[in-house]
Scaffold this motif. Sequence first.
Motif, PDB file in Angstrom:
ATOM      1  N   TRP A  24       5.288 -17.944  12.659  1.00  0.00           N
ATOM      2  CA  TRP A  24       5.461 -16.637  12.042  1.00  0.00           C
ATOM      3  C   TRP A  24       6.887 -16.518  11.512  1.00  0.00           C
ATOM      4  O   TRP A  24       7.792 -17.236  11.940  1.00  0.00           O
ATOM      5  N   SER A  25       7.076 -15.583  10.585  1.00  0.00           N
ATOM      6  CA  SER A  25       8.415 -15.339  10.053  1.00  0.00           C
ATOM      7  C   SER A  25       8.604 -13.861   9.755  1.00  0.00           C
ATOM      8  O   SER A  25       7.648 -13.148   9.440  1.00  0.00           O
ATOM      9  N   LYS A  26       9.851 -13.423   9.901  1.00  0.00           N
ATOM     10  CA  LYS A  26      10.212 -12.045   9.543  1.00  0.00           C
ATOM     11  C   LYS A  26      10.642 -12.088   8.085  1.00  0.00           C
ATOM     12  O   LYS A  26      11.568 -12.805   7.724  1.00  0.00           O
ATOM     13  N   GLU A  27       9.940 -11.325   7.252  1.00  0.00           N
ATOM     14  CA  GLU A  27      10.163 -11.401   5.816  1.00  0.00           C
ATOM     15  C   GLU A  27      10.452 -10.037   5.203  1.00  0.00           C
ATOM     16  O   GLU A  27      10.008  -9.005   5.701  1.00  0.00           O
ATOM     17  N   VAL A  28      11.181 -10.081   4.103  1.00  0.00           N
ATOM     18  CA  VAL A  28      11.366  -8.920   3.245  1.00  0.00           C
ATOM     19  C   VAL A  28      10.555  -9.218   1.984  1.00  0.00           C
ATOM     20  O   VAL A  28      10.811 -10.218   1.305  1.00  0.00           O
ATOM     21  N   ASN A  29       9.575  -8.380   1.714  1.00  0.00           N
ATOM     22  CA  ASN A  29       8.694  -8.575   0.565  1.00  0.00           C
ATOM     23  C   ASN A  29       8.544  -7.273  -0.206  1.00  0.00           C
ATOM     24  O   ASN A  29       8.803  -6.190   0.322  1.00  0.00           O
ATOM     25  N   ILE A  30       8.092  -7.400  -1.435  1.00  0.00           N
ATOM     26  CA  ILE A  30       7.618  -6.254  -2.198  1.00  0.00           C
ATOM     27  C   ILE A  30       6.094  -6.283  -2.050  1.00  0.00           C
ATOM     28  O   ILE A  30       5.449  -7.272  -2.411  1.00  0.00           O
ATOM     29  N   VAL A  31       5.535  -5.204  -1.481  1.00  0.00           N
ATOM     30  CA  VAL A  31       4.112  -5.176  -1.160  1.00  0.00           C
ATOM     31  C   VAL A  31       3.478  -3.889  -1.682  1.00  0.00           C
ATOM     32  O   VAL A  31       4.075  -2.814  -1.599  1.00  0.00           O
ATOM     33  N   SER A  32       2.280  -4.018  -2.196  1.00  0.00           N
ATOM     34  CA  SER A  32       1.463  -2.860  -2.544  1.00  0.00           C
ATOM     35  C   SER A  32       0.409  -2.719  -1.460  1.00  0.00           C
ATOM     36  O   SER A  32      -0.346  -3.659  -1.198  1.00  0.00           O
ATOM     37  N   TRP A  33       0.376  -1.566  -0.817  1.00  0.00           N
ATOM     38  CA  TRP A  33      -0.598  -1.283   0.236  1.00  0.00           C
ATOM     39  C   TRP A  33      -1.681  -0.384  -0.325  1.00  0.00           C
ATOM     40  O   TRP A  33      -1.392   0.643  -0.958  1.00  0.00           O
ATOM     41  N   ASN A  34      -2.939  -0.758  -0.097  1.00  0.00           N
ATOM     42  CA  ASN A  34      -4.085   0.040  -0.542  1.00  0.00           C
ATOM     43  C   ASN A  34      -3.979   0.399  -2.026  1.00  0.00           C
ATOM     44  O   ASN A  34      -4.274   1.527  -2.424  1.00  0.00           O
ATOM     45  N   GLU A  35      -3.539  -0.573  -2.811  1.00  0.00           N
ATOM     46  CA  GLU A  35      -3.408  -0.433  -4.265  1.00  0.00           C
ATOM     47  C   GLU A  35      -2.437   0.672  -4.667  1.00  0.00           C
ATOM     48  O   GLU A  35      -2.491   1.186  -5.785  1.00  0.00           O
ATOM     49  N   GLY A  36      -1.536   1.037  -3.766  1.00  0.00           N
ATOM     50  CA  GLY A  36      -0.539   2.058  -4.049  1.00  0.00           C
ATOM     51  C   GLY A  36       0.688   1.460  -4.718  1.00  0.00           C
ATOM     52  O   GLY A  36       0.735   0.260  -5.014  1.00  0.00           O
ATOM     53  N   PRO A  37       1.700   2.293  -4.935  1.00  0.00           N
ATOM     54  CA  PRO A  37       2.928   1.798  -5.549  1.00  0.00           C
ATOM     55  C   PRO A  37       3.611   0.757  -4.653  1.00  0.00           C
ATOM     56  O   PRO A  37       3.551   0.850  -3.425  1.00  0.00           O
ATOM     57  N   ALA A  38       4.225  -0.219  -5.276  1.00  0.00           N
ATOM     58  CA  ALA A  38       4.908  -1.281  -4.537  1.00  0.00           C
ATOM     59  C   ALA A  38       6.083  -0.699  -3.762  1.00  0.00           C
ATOM     60  O   ALA A  38       6.762   0.217  -4.228  1.00  0.00           O
ATOM     61  N   LYS A  39       6.286  -1.238  -2.560  1.00  0.00           N
ATOM     62  CA  LYS A  39       7.395  -0.814  -1.705  1.00  0.00           C
ATOM     63  C   LYS A  39       8.053  -2.031  -1.090  1.00  0.00           C
ATOM     64  O   LYS A  39       7.428  -3.086  -0.954  1.00  0.00           O
ATOM     65  N   LEU A  40       9.304  -1.876  -0.697  1.00  0.00           N
ATOM     66  CA  LEU A  40       9.985  -2.919   0.056  1.00  0.00           C
ATOM     67  C   LEU A  40       9.407  -2.893   1.465  1.00  0.00           C
ATOM     68  O   LEU A  40       9.253  -1.823   2.058  1.00  0.00           O
ATOM     69  N   ASP A  41       9.088  -4.057   1.988  1.00  0.00           N
ATOM     70  CA  ASP A  41       8.381  -4.161   3.253  1.00  0.00           C
ATOM     71  C   ASP A  41       9.089  -5.179   4.142  1.00  0.00           C
ATOM     72  O   ASP A  41       9.401  -6.279   3.681  1.00  0.00           O
ATOM     73  N   ILE A  42       9.359  -4.827   5.393  1.00  0.00           N
ATOM     74  CA  ILE A  42       9.989  -5.726   6.356  1.00  0.00           C
ATOM     75  C   ILE A  42       9.075  -5.810   7.570  1.00  0.00           C
ATOM     76  O   ILE A  42       8.797  -4.794   8.214  1.00  0.00           O
ATOM     77  N   ARG A  43       8.591  -7.029   7.872  1.00  0.00           N
ATOM     78  CA  ARG A  43       7.716  -7.229   9.025  1.00  0.00           C
ATOM     79  C   ARG A  43       7.555  -8.719   9.276  1.00  0.00           C
ATOM     80  O   ARG A  43       7.939  -9.539   8.457  1.00  0.00           O
ATOM     81  N   ASP A  44       6.941  -9.050  10.428  1.00  0.00           N
ATOM     82  CA  ASP A  44       6.600 -10.435  10.757  1.00  0.00           C
ATOM     83  C   ASP A  44       5.243 -10.754  10.152  1.00  0.00           C
ATOM     84  O   ASP A  44       4.317  -9.932  10.211  1.00  0.00           O
ATOM     85  N   TRP A  45       5.131 -11.982   9.614  1.00  0.00           N
ATOM     86  CA  TRP A  45       3.893 -12.446   9.002  1.00  0.00           C
ATOM     87  C   TRP A  45       3.491 -13.784   9.604  1.00  0.00           C
ATOM     88  O   TRP A  45       4.334 -14.621   9.921  1.00  0.00           O
ATOM     89  N   SER A  46       2.180 -13.999   9.700  1.00  0.00           N
ATOM     90  CA  SER A  46       1.665 -15.312  10.089  1.00  0.00           C
ATOM     91  C   SER A  46       1.893 -16.270   8.915  1.00  0.00           C
ATOM     92  O   SER A  46       2.124 -15.828   7.781  1.00  0.00           O
TER      93      SER A  46
END
Length: 93
Positions: A24-46
């Motif tokens: 796993w890694s802790k990442e900073v990504n630009i993510v669109s959740w539920n087809e919403g506006p893109a946001k900066l996202d910080i979390r652990d990912w597989s």
Amino acid sequence: MNNERISYKVIANVGTLAKYPTGWSKEVNIVSWNEGPAKLDIRDWSPEHDKMSRGITLNADEVQRLIDSVQSRDAIAMLRDMARPPRTNGYER
């Protein structure tokens, strides 16, 4: 309990903050959740980005306020000072 599936699209990887022995890694990504506006996202990912931990999402204004707050308070220096072990006597070693 809400049984609706959450959809997400990782639009861009901004950076990796940490990698763990589990893959796993802790990442900073630009993510669109539920087809919403893109946001900066910080979390652990597989490794396959099919599982994730809880994290934090910030819109552009919140990201700017975070950057301004960290810089104005010199939060990095504060964290480094707090990470130093406390002195047990009045002498530096």
